[in-house]
Write an enzyme that holds these catalytic residues in place. Structure first.
Site: not given
Ligand SMILES: *[C@@H]1O[C@H](CO)[C@@H](O)[C@H](O)[C@H]1NC(C)=O
Length: 761
Positions: A132, A205, A536
């Protein structure tokens, strides 16, 4: 934020003028079995092939676990020449992937039953590798007070640099690496004033996904008081290894492949990838290739399905050896109450914190499309609204194109003081809450249309919006998120995808100290926890749950773990109604929810599993007609499909059934054509006590006759395997028609369910 962007795979383009001299990264797949005897080792051979086309280029990365080969900067012409060299299987241009951007533990029922999960010992030895944007190591979610020593056998590293200290890793965040060579080859050196050239997460994220999977329990977490409570990952005692592969401009396949290569070597047990590109054939898809190598080593690979829904066929990450996860809601929302000048009250959602609008007095309300010169002015693009007409008003904006929170900035910039954000058809009634910059309410399609009707018919429309905090117990839930990518599987229609859904709407988890909650560059706020939405967010839920199952059953294969999660998933609410789809308000189908919503407690004890081995996947590759070269690209090994074997995708031991059927056409059919008969075989492995299972099938169409042989399976020993066949005899239906059914094995205690999808083409 980026969570609902439609994924696009962007080929790195270069102007044709420069084509002769411009070098881009290519991934060179080598047939290692044909290294000539004249070389001491395969690396020498790689270099010799590379030097034969370019004197000046060196290997960028060398891959040994996911593929045999390397990446290097080459011109298009050099790449073409290289592909003709002996032993070179494929020379592929680097591709760009994008990230698919805590109530969920309670919602999943794992909080009240923590004791059911053997979280000490084996479970806390499970390591989840997360590819990520890196990790923000200061997040309290990486606190390691509650976990023991780093699991033995861990070979990973904590890559230190100016922005990431080697002491940033601990017994929770046990590894952190970054992969930027492919990215830097394409975009130039990482600009350290904008992002850290280290495993540090400047985006949020990666911290969000990894703490969702395995974050420690942190009491008193919230975003501005919203979603307040204990934030924790699904497997709160499992370990995180962060592999930073995504940068400001995206994630490149050469970096992703190298990260997977390393993660396999480092010793992860689960790989979590909340990213994707446009779907391509498995032998050209770096994530699929990397996942094949991982699965062969017993590593479960969980990927996001994509945020391209509700468009049919919008899935990414569809290889059968990948666990593909779609997104649903939890029973929580963040209401924002709207009052219109006509007295009507409506409810939207927002995570705004700041000075509210006056509650008692209403202010003028205008539709953005009426106060803009731009053709898409209704979308509230920055610079698009006419300030004289926006000043002091609440602006009604349409959702779509630019980030939701950015629309609020456009309104504020034009002098507007509040925003109502209305869903268009594509989003249905789906509400995604954002940390807006001004008092706002995001509303579904129906209330949005109602507000428009009022605005267009009233001479002086007015409104106000007021925040409503956090609301729990929202029903029905889960509902399938409109953005969650949908089947059918465009690469292999006989494999149903997504595999399942998990919470992916308005999820609270750890965040980066470097990025604001909206993820926008203009957002200078800082939060420790953020609420985000996307597949996600659902993918790491399943990665964490897979870690729990793996902890309870360390000997299970990735396919067995996936099967346990799928066959125990539910597709109906407790009242018997089917899970709804936010996009339509109607029941969702297996093209949206796969086997259903994960049900972690049942997944620990599924009774039976559909297991699969690497050799089953090799047979699958034969069944889809791959040449031995294509098989070598995916599986790194020599494998010749046997001429006398009739391979069929229908025989891959998958926990769900997708049955493409031909529509009879032309005069041959003559109106009443003979039924098409297809047969699928499956093998169940007993992972419970001795038991006798009976099959039952429910279906909604009488156009297909379903027969299961045998209808009863008795298991007397652990790990005993029993096969069965399902015969589908279908009459012709109009092309484009779909129909759904459900097959279930039950011993009275366990229910082993599989969705069935028929599609006439
Ligand atoms: C505002 O826009 C709507 C939708 O485009 C349109 O129907 C309406 O006539 C416009 N109103 C004004 C006053 O221009």
């Amino acid at each position: 934020m980026m969570s609902v962007l439609i994924l696009t795979l962007v080929f790195l383009c270069h102007s044709s003028v420069d084509a002769e001299t411009t070098k881009t990264t290519f991934i060179v797949h080598m047939d290692k079995s044909s290294v000539p005897g004249s070389f001491d080792d395969h690396l020498q051979w790689y270099d010799s092939s590379l030097k034969s086309v370019s004197q000046t280029t060196n290997r960028l990365y060398t891959y040994s676990n996911v593929i045999h080969g390397y990446s290097a900067l080459l011109t298009g012409e050099e790449a073409r020449l290289l592909e003709e060299r002996p032993g070179v299987l494929l020379v592929q241009e680097d591709k760009k992937y994008e990230i698919h951007t805590t109530r969920s533990p309670e919602f999943l029922g794992i909080l009240s039953s923590d004791e059911s999960f053997p979280e000490s010992g084996t479970a806390s030895d499970v390591i989840i590798g997360v590819l990520d944007t890196g990790a923000w190591p200061e997040s309290s979610s990486y606190d390691d007070k509650e976990v023991g020593p780093v699991p033995p056998g861990w070979k990973g590293a904590c890559e230190a640099s100016r922005t990431f200290s080697s002491s940033s890793c601990n017994r929770k965040l046990i590894g952190a690496r970054f992969f930027s060579q492919g990215y830097e080859a394409a975009y130039g050196p990482v600009d350290e004033t904008k992002e850290s050239r280290s495993p540090r997460d400047d985006d949020g994220h990666g911290t969000h996904t990894s703490t969702t999977a395995a974050g420690s329990a942190v009491a008193g977490a919230s975003l501005y008081g919203y979603a307040a409570g204990t934030a924790r990952g699904m497997a709160k005692h499992a370990r995180v290894a962060a592999y930073k592969v995504c940068w400001l401009g995206g994630c490149l396949s050469s970096d992703i492949l190298m990260a997977m290569d390393k993660a396999i070597e480092d010793g992860v047990h689960i790989l979590s990838l909340s990213l994707g590109g446009s779907v391509s054939d498995y032998f050209q898809d770096s994530v699929a290739i990397g996942a094949f190598a991982a699965a062969s080593k017993g590593i479960l690979v969980s990927c996001s399905a994509g945020n391209g829904g509700p468009r049919p066929g919008s899935l990414s990450n569809v290889a059968p050896w990948i666990t593909t996860v779609g997104a649903g809601t939890v029973d929580r929302q963040f209401p924002s109450y709207i009052t219109l000048g006509n007295g009507k009250k409506l409810t939207g959602e927002s995570l705004y914190r700041g000075k509210p609008l006056p509650v008692s007095s209403l202010v003028p309300l205008v539709y953005a499309g009426n106060i803009s010169q731009a053709s898409n002015g209704n979308l509230c693009i920055e610079g698009g609204l006419i300030p004289e007409k926006a000043k002091g008003k609440i602006i009604l904006c349409d959702r779509g194109l630019n980030p939701r929170a950015q629309k609020g900035l456009a309104v504020r910039e034009a002098g507007g003081i509040g925003m109502i954000l209305a869903n268009t058809e594509a989003f249905g009634e789906e509400l995604v809450a954002d940390a807006h910059f001004i008092p706002s309410a995001a509303v579904g399609l129906a209330p949005g249309n109602e507000i428009k009707k009022y605005v267009f018919s009233d001479a002086n429309p007015t409104a106000t919006v007021a925040p409503g905090g956090t609301q729990l117990g929202v029903q029905p839930s889960p509902v399938l998120a409109a953005f969650s990518s949908r089947g059918p599987n465009s690469i292999t229609p006989e494999i149903l995808k997504p595999d399942m859904i998990a919470p992916g709407v308005n999820i609270l988890a750890g965040w980066s100290g470097k990025a604001g909650p909206t993820g926008l560059a203009e957002d200078t706020r800082h939060v420790d926890y953020n609420i985000a939405s996307g597949t996600s967010m659902s993918c790491p839920h399943v990665s964490g749950l897979a870690a729990l199952v793996k902890g309870a059953h360390p000997e299970w294969s990735p396919a067995a773990i996936k099967s346990a999660l799928m066959t125990t998933a539910y597709s109906r609410y407790k009242n018997g109604e089917r899970i709804k789809d936010t996009a339509t308000g109607e029941p969702s189908t297996p093209f949206g929810h796969g086997a259903g919503h994960v049900n972690p407690l049942s997944a620990l004890d599924p009774g039976l599993v559909y297991d699969a081995t690497t050799s089953d996947y090799m047979d699958f590759l034969c069944a889809i007609g791959y040449s031995s070269r294509m098989i070598k690209l995916v599986a790194k090994r020599e494998y010749r499909c046997k001429a006398d074997v009739k391979y069929s995708v229908a025989d891959l031991n998958y926990p769900s059934f997708a049955v493409p059927l031909e529509t009879a056409s032309g005069p041959r059919g003559g109106g009443g054509s003979a039924p098409t008969v297809v047969e699928y075989t499956r093998t169940l492995t007993n992972v419970g006590d001795p038991a006798t299972y009976k099959v039952s099938v429910s279906q909604e169409t009488d156009s297909v006759k379903i027969q299961v042989q045998p209808g009863v399976l008795s298991f007397s020993a652990p790990n005993e395997k029993k096969a069965y066949t399902v015969t589908f005899a279908a009459t012709s239906m109009p092309s484009g028609t779909n129909s759904f059914a459900h097959l279930e094995w039950s011993d009275g205690k366990h229910t082993v369910g599989s969705p069935i999808v028929f599609s006439w083409t």
